[in-house]
Design a protein around this motif. Structure first.
Motif, PDB file in Angstrom:
ATOM      1  N   PRO A   1       0.945  -1.270   0.022  1.00  0.00           N
ATOM      2  CA  PRO A   1      -0.003  -0.145   0.101  1.00  0.00           C
ATOM      3  C   PRO A   1       0.786   1.176   0.059  1.00  0.00           C
ATOM      4  O   PRO A   1       2.092   1.285   0.432  1.00  0.00           O
ATOM      5  N   THR A   2       0.166   2.392  -0.474  1.00  0.00           N
ATOM      6  CA  THR A   2       0.990   3.729  -0.547  1.00  0.00           C
ATOM      7  C   THR A   2       0.902   4.258   0.996  1.00  0.00           C
ATOM      8  O   THR A   2      -0.009   3.996   1.550  1.00  0.00           O
ATOM      9  N   PRO A   3       1.670   5.347   1.116  1.00  0.00           N
ATOM     10  CA  PRO A   3       2.988   5.616   0.486  1.00  0.00           C
ATOM     11  C   PRO A   3       3.978   4.520   0.510  1.00  0.00           C
ATOM     12  O   PRO A   3       4.125   3.849   1.655  1.00  0.00           O
ATOM     13  N   ARG A   4       4.568   4.705  -0.581  1.00  0.00           N
ATOM     14  CA  ARG A   4       5.736   3.543  -0.644  1.00  0.00           C
ATOM     15  C   ARG A   4       7.306   3.974  -0.207  1.00  0.00           C
ATOM     16  O   ARG A   4       8.085   2.926  -0.130  1.00  0.00           O
TER      17      ARG A   4
ATOM     18  N   LEU B   1      13.842   5.371   2.793  1.00  0.00           N
ATOM     19  CA  LEU B   1      13.128   4.186   3.164  1.00  0.00           C
ATOM     20  C   LEU B   1      12.049   3.722   1.988  1.00  0.00           C
ATOM     21  O   LEU B   1      11.537   4.513   1.481  1.00  0.00           O
ATOM     22  N   ASN B   2      11.879   2.699   1.623  1.00  0.00           N
ATOM     23  CA  ASN B   2      10.993   2.092   0.500  1.00  0.00           C
ATOM     24  C   ASN B   2      10.366   0.786   0.888  1.00  0.00           C
ATOM     25  O   ASN B   2      10.813  -0.003   1.624  1.00  0.00           O
ATOM     26  N   SER B   3       9.003   0.724   0.793  1.00  0.00           N
ATOM     27  CA  SER B   3       8.218  -0.506   0.952  1.00  0.00           C
ATOM     28  C   SER B   3       7.355  -0.868  -0.232  1.00  0.00           C
ATOM     29  O   SER B   3       6.229  -0.649  -0.335  1.00  0.00           O
ATOM     30  N   ILE B   4       8.156  -1.047  -1.436  1.00  0.00           N
ATOM     31  CA  ILE B   4       7.501  -1.190  -2.973  1.00  0.00           C
ATOM     32  C   ILE B   4       6.672  -2.598  -2.820  1.00  0.00           C
ATOM     33  O   ILE B   4       5.522  -2.558  -3.359  1.00  0.00           O
TER      34      ILE B   4
ATOM     35  N   GLY C   1      13.772  -0.652   8.359  1.00  0.00           N
ATOM     36  CA  GLY C   1      13.651   0.610   9.307  1.00  0.00           C
ATOM     37  C   GLY C   1      12.390   0.993   9.329  1.00  0.00           C
ATOM     38  O   GLY C   1      11.327   0.465   8.705  1.00  0.00           O
ATOM     39  N   MET C   2      11.990   2.256  10.038  1.00  0.00           N
ATOM     40  CA  MET C   2      10.602   2.819  10.199  1.00  0.00           C
ATOM     41  C   MET C   2      10.935   4.628  10.361  1.00  0.00           C
ATOM     42  O   MET C   2      11.850   4.654  11.021  1.00  0.00           O
ATOM     43  N   SER C   3       9.714   4.933   9.853  1.00  0.00           N
ATOM     44  CA  SER C   3       9.815   6.601  10.182  1.00  0.00           C
ATOM     45  C   SER C   3       8.264   6.872  10.273  1.00  0.00           C
ATOM     46  O   SER C   3       7.440   6.277   9.787  1.00  0.00           O
ATOM     47  N   ILE C   4       8.172   7.879  11.396  1.00  0.00           N
ATOM     48  CA  ILE C   4       6.777   8.335  11.817  1.00  0.00           C
ATOM     49  C   ILE C   4       6.819   9.929  11.641  1.00  0.00           C
ATOM     50  O   ILE C   4       7.683  10.618  11.763  1.00  0.00           O
TER      51      ILE C   4
ATOM     52  N   GLY D   1      12.429  -0.847   3.814  1.00  0.00           N
ATOM     53  CA  GLY D   1      14.157  -1.064   3.584  1.00  0.00           C
ATOM     54  C   GLY D   1      14.640   0.407   3.824  1.00  0.00           C
ATOM     55  O   GLY D   1      14.367   1.306   2.804  1.00  0.00           O
ATOM     56  N   LEU D   2      15.816   0.359   4.367  1.00  0.00           N
ATOM     57  CA  LEU D   2      16.718   1.755   4.546  1.00  0.00           C
ATOM     58  C   LEU D   2      17.709   1.426   3.286  1.00  0.00           C
ATOM     59  O   LEU D   2      18.482   0.451   3.596  1.00  0.00           O
ATOM     60  N   SER D   3      18.031   2.515   2.652  1.00  0.00           N
ATOM     61  CA  SER D   3      19.108   2.332   1.431  1.00  0.00           C
ATOM     62  C   SER D   3      19.758   3.726   1.443  1.00  0.00           C
ATOM     63  O   SER D   3      19.312   4.868   2.065  1.00  0.00           O
ATOM     64  N   GLY D   4      20.817   3.682   0.816  1.00  0.00           N
ATOM     65  CA  GLY D   4      21.688   4.974   0.651  1.00  0.00           C
ATOM     66  C   GLY D   4      22.492   4.968   1.723  1.00  0.00           C
ATOM     67  O   GLY D   4      23.135   4.128   2.100  1.00  0.00           O
ATOM     68  N   PRO D   5      23.436   6.289   1.504  1.00  0.00           N
ATOM     69  CA  PRO D   5      24.699   6.489   2.269  1.00  0.00           C
ATOM     70  C   PRO D   5      24.672   6.171   3.553  1.00  0.00           C
ATOM     71  O   PRO D   5      25.551   5.654   4.146  1.00  0.00           O
ATOM     72  N   ALA D   6      23.486   6.257   4.194  1.00  0.00           N
ATOM     73  CA  ALA D   6      23.421   5.822   5.553  1.00  0.00           C
ATOM     74  C   ALA D   6      23.815   4.447   6.015  1.00  0.00           C
ATOM     75  O   ALA D   6      24.267   4.028   7.064  1.00  0.00           O
TER      76      ALA D   6
END
Length: 316
Positions: free
Chosen positions: A54-57, A66-69, A193-196, A211-216
């Motif tokens: 479901p969106t947002p992804r 973060l993505n949850s495609i 990961g997660m964000s609120i 899923g957390l991606s990128g330089p972090a």
């Protein structure tokens, strides 16, 4: 000019740079010459049609995203007919990424996608295993071994096992994949990961976690590549936060034979060519005649490293 050709097992690549699955599309040909990349890794396909999460992804985070495609898919027939052909027109090896919910689905899908025009099959065993309450196959060495063994029995193609960084001991999982017959490993995927949203007090992703991606995540991914390199004898494709040529060099020094670029391509669709150019420049500046000299060449205090690895294995 330095030699950038590398071998990932039996696969010859003109250079070690390729996209990460899910972070690349045929439209990128407007920004890149596909004939100059090391390989073309296509988005994952599953044998079952699914709409995705479901969106947002997607949600932006500090130094990453973060993505949850949920890996949307229209099935293997559609993939073979509509998705794959445009990539096979280039003089660059094509890597097909496969996702599945069960061991049997993986085996069948890999058998169906073992096509002459496909150079490598990337088995995304970092995806949820419905036979283990949704835990990723690659979270555990036993489920990794079962999945990889089933895949090996059903294809003569080169195949890489894509592992998850969310496992407690990635070196043990990587060893299980090697023993089960994988030709290489991709280390790795995104960190959970997660964000609120503090205004609405709701998760920023429709699926709550993603899923957390990128330089972090680069330091974590780099550490895991090195752990796997010290554990297995099959080649490793490093992935996680690579944005520059220096990032790619770090992963090769840690033990990767090649690298995949993901999130950075969303920001700059031409970044992979810049990384390739940067590798040439780095090799020229540092006197490296053959980029293969870099693989696993990090300088270590052997005694301290062995002690640290024993600690990591015990705590993992």
């Amino acid at each position: 000019m330095a030699k950038l050709n590398v071998k990932v097992g039996d696969l010859n690549l003109r250079n070690p740079v390729m996209p990460a699955s899910g972070c690349f599309a045929i439209e990128y040909s407007e920004a890149l010459d596909f004939n100059k990349l090391g390989a073309l890794v296509i988005k994952s396909v599953s044998p079952k049609s699914r709409a995705g999460n479901p969106t947002p992804r997607v949600a932006e985070t500090a130094s990453g995203m973060l993505n949850s495609i949920g890996i949307p898919s229209k099935g293997l027939d559609y993939y073979r007919r509509e998705v794959l052909p445009p990539y096979t027109r280039y003089d660059t090896p094509v890597v097909v990424s496969i996702s599945a919910d069960t061991v049997d689905e993986f085996a069948r899908a890999v058998a169906e996608m073992s096509l002459p025009e496909v150079a490598v099959i990337e088995a995304n065993i970092s995806c949820p295993n419905l036979e283990a309450d949704g835990m990723a196959f690659a979270m555990d060495p036993d489920t990794t071994y079962k999945a990889v063994s089933a895949i090996r029995r059903n294809t003569g193609h080169i195949f890489w096992a894509k592992l998850t960084p969310n496992a407690s001991n990635v070196a043990v999982v990587a060893k299980a994949a090697e023993e089960a017959g994988a030709d290489g490993i991709v280390m790795g995927n995104t960190l959970l990961g997660m964000s609120i949203d503090v205004r609405t007090r709701k998760p920023k992703l429709g699926n709550v976690m993603g899923g957390l991606s990128g330089p972090a995540i680069k330091p974590v991914a780099l550490r895991m590549v090195h752990q796997c390199y010290r554990s297995v004898h099959i080649p490793i494709v490093g992935c996680g936060g690579i944005c520059t040529a220096e990032d790619a060099v770090e992963f090769m020094l840690a033990g990767a034979s090649a690298v995949q670029v993901g999130t950075a391509s969303f920001i700059d669709p031409g970044v992979m060519q810049k990384i390739i150019d940067g590798l040439h420049a780095y090799c020229d500046e540092t006197g490296v005649a053959d980029i293969n000299e870099l693989i696993g060449a990090v300088k270590l205090d052997r005694q301290l490293t062995d002690r640290w690895l024993r600690f990591a294995q015990q705590s993992g």
